[in-house]
Design a protein around this motif. Structure first.
Motif: not given
Length: 484
Positions: A191-202, A259-268, A281-283
């Motif tokens: 999960a992406v921590d909302p407190a770490a998100v920077t916002v630029e109002p346009l 409530a965004p989250q990062v999805e990551f998978a790797y099979d070497g 890789l996805g969101m």
């Protein structure tokens, strides 16, 4: 007989509700399986390991990971760090991190847990001697954001230039995740921590809020947000038709909650073939919005009028076993209006659902787009003038990538579309009649592309962008006909 145009109130919309509507393509099936509870778990074949995928601890330095050129052992955490990096030349200065007294207490002294370390053992007892030896040609370094590398660094040492007062200066070249993950496997969501998100109002009238803990309220009117959600509120005017009265000024107001989250998978485990056997890789995340479009919007010429109202950025660091992987997320939230300049609309809609976008790789098949959404629309209130068409959306352009390179782009836009063609006729004897039809529709569009930079996994480079494919789902909210 003279023709009049009257305002038509669409009846019965407050009682309408939309049932769940699903739409998707190529659902993600992980090549690596579920994430293991431990950070490193040997696989059944004894050669590869199942690596945990988790968020890097906030507020503390994230150790770099080093894969040694001699190939002995696995990629390990190291006390080495990137002291500086010059993107133009590819030169970096590699130094040793200051010892952490809390993690490495003096022999015989109490540790942070209140227990004295066992005799002859240190907290880093499981680490091999190669982990902290000086950097050498051929070594691969994976680092969290560092001076000169705000998106982190994944690079291979091509030359050791020499010692400086800040560390060892080296020349580097780009490399891939396969160089540090090797034949290991990983699969997880962070999960992406909302407190770490920077916002630029346009635009004016934009506010940003997030929940820091349960039971707390933030944002306009004390909005209650679930933990992990971020919310943007907007109240903005849009271009009004030139001939519209002052009372028909066009505007959009409402909010978007994510409530965004990062999805990551790797099979070497590629069976000796170069590159991984699979990757993803996805969101994904939950989406809810409540918005109101009212007034007589100006006519659109060519493409629909898109009004971005805020940009969001976050660079979360996830740990894939010992490897810090820097994910870059960008979202631009926007309002979009497409109108013919004749219709005056007063529409409110609540939308809830989820979305998922990404790319899935399988050896021998290449990259496959993944896109899916499940949306529900709650009852709406609306009125439409007697003639004209309008379509309004509140959506987000999103991108997700690794180490500053964009991998997936997507555009998710729930919308509401209305049209009416009702005419009233009156004759000299005082008789009137109505004739025509009206309709109101809800829906969403989801589109995007896979980018060349997905080759960062160590997969073959594809020659062009791969479209996600446009998903469109539309449903009738209310329709009717009035006739003599």
């Amino acid at each position: 007989m003279r023709t009049l145009t009257r305002r038509l109130l669409i009846p019965g919309l407050t009682a309408l509700a939309l049932t769940a509507t699903g739409c998707g393509s190529t659902p993600h099936t992980s090549a690596a399986g579920p994430a293991a509870p431990a950070s490193v778990t040997p696989s059944s074949d004894g050669t590869s390991q199942q690596l945990d995928v988790a968020a890097a601890p906030q507020g503390t330095p994230t150790p770099a990971a080093v894969a040694r050129a001699d190939g002995k052992g696995k990629t390990e955490k190291s006390t080495l760090k990137v002291a500086s990096y010059d993107q133009a030349s590819g030169r970096a200065v590699i130094a040793k991190s200051a010892p952490d007294a809390a993690r490495s207490p003096s022999p015989g002294k109490p540790s942070g847990t209140g227990k004295a370390p066992e005799s002859g053992k240190s907290p880093e007892a499981g680490k091999s001697p190669e982990a902290d030896k000086p950097v050498a040609v051929g070594d691969v370094i994976a680092s969290a954001p560092a001076p000169g590398a705000p998106a982190g660094l994944l690079a291979k040492v091509t030359e050791v230039v020499g010692k400086t007062d800040k560390g060892t200066e080296v020349k580097t070249a780009s490399t891939t995740l396969a160089a540090v993950l090797g034949d290991d496997k990983a699969d997880g969501k962070v999960a992406v921590d909302p407190a770490a998100v920077t916002v630029e109002p346009l635009t004016k009238g934009v506010t940003f809020s997030w929940a820091k803990g349960p039971g707390l309220t933030f944002g306009p009117e004390g909005a209650k947000l679930p933990l992990g959600n971020l919310r943007l509120d907007v109240n903005a005017s849009v271009d009004t038709a030139p001939d519209a009265p002052a009372s028909a000024g066009a505007s959009v107001s409402g909010f978007v909650q994510l409530a965004p989250q990062v999805e990551f998978a790797y099979d070497g485990a590629a069976g000796g073939a170069p590159g991984p056997h699979g990757a993803f890789l996805g969101m994904s995340g939950d989406w809810s919005s409540q918005w109101k479009l009212q007034g007589r919007a100006a006519a659109s010429t060519g493409a629909p009028k898109r009004i971005p109202f805020a940009k969001l950025h976050s660079s979360p660091v996830i740990r894939v076993g010992p490897v810090p992987v820097v994910v870059n997320l960008d979202l631009t939230c926007y309002i979009q209006v497409e109108a013919d300049g004749r219709v005056t609309l007063d529409v409110q809609q609540d939308v809830k659902g989820d979305f998922k976008v990404g790319g899935s790789y399988a050896a021998g098949k290449g990259w496959t787009p993944v896109s899916a959404s499940n949306v529900k629309s709650t009852p709406v209130k609306a009125s439409v003038t007697a003639a004209g068409k309008v379509k309004g959306a509140i959506g987000a352009e999103a991108s997700v990538g690794l180490y500053g390179a964009v991998g997936v782009t997507a555009d998710f836009a729930p919308y509401l579309r209305g049209e009416g063609d009702i005419k009233a006729a009156a004759s000299s004897d005082g008789k009137t009649s109505l004739d025509g039809a009206w309709a109101l529709y809800g829906g969403f569009d989801l589109s995007g592309n896979l980018q060349l930079q997905l080759s960062l996994f160590g997969t073959p480079v594809f020659e062009r962008r791969i479209p996600l494919g446009t998903l469109n789902r539309e449903w009738a909210l209310s329709t009717g006909h009035v006739g003599r």
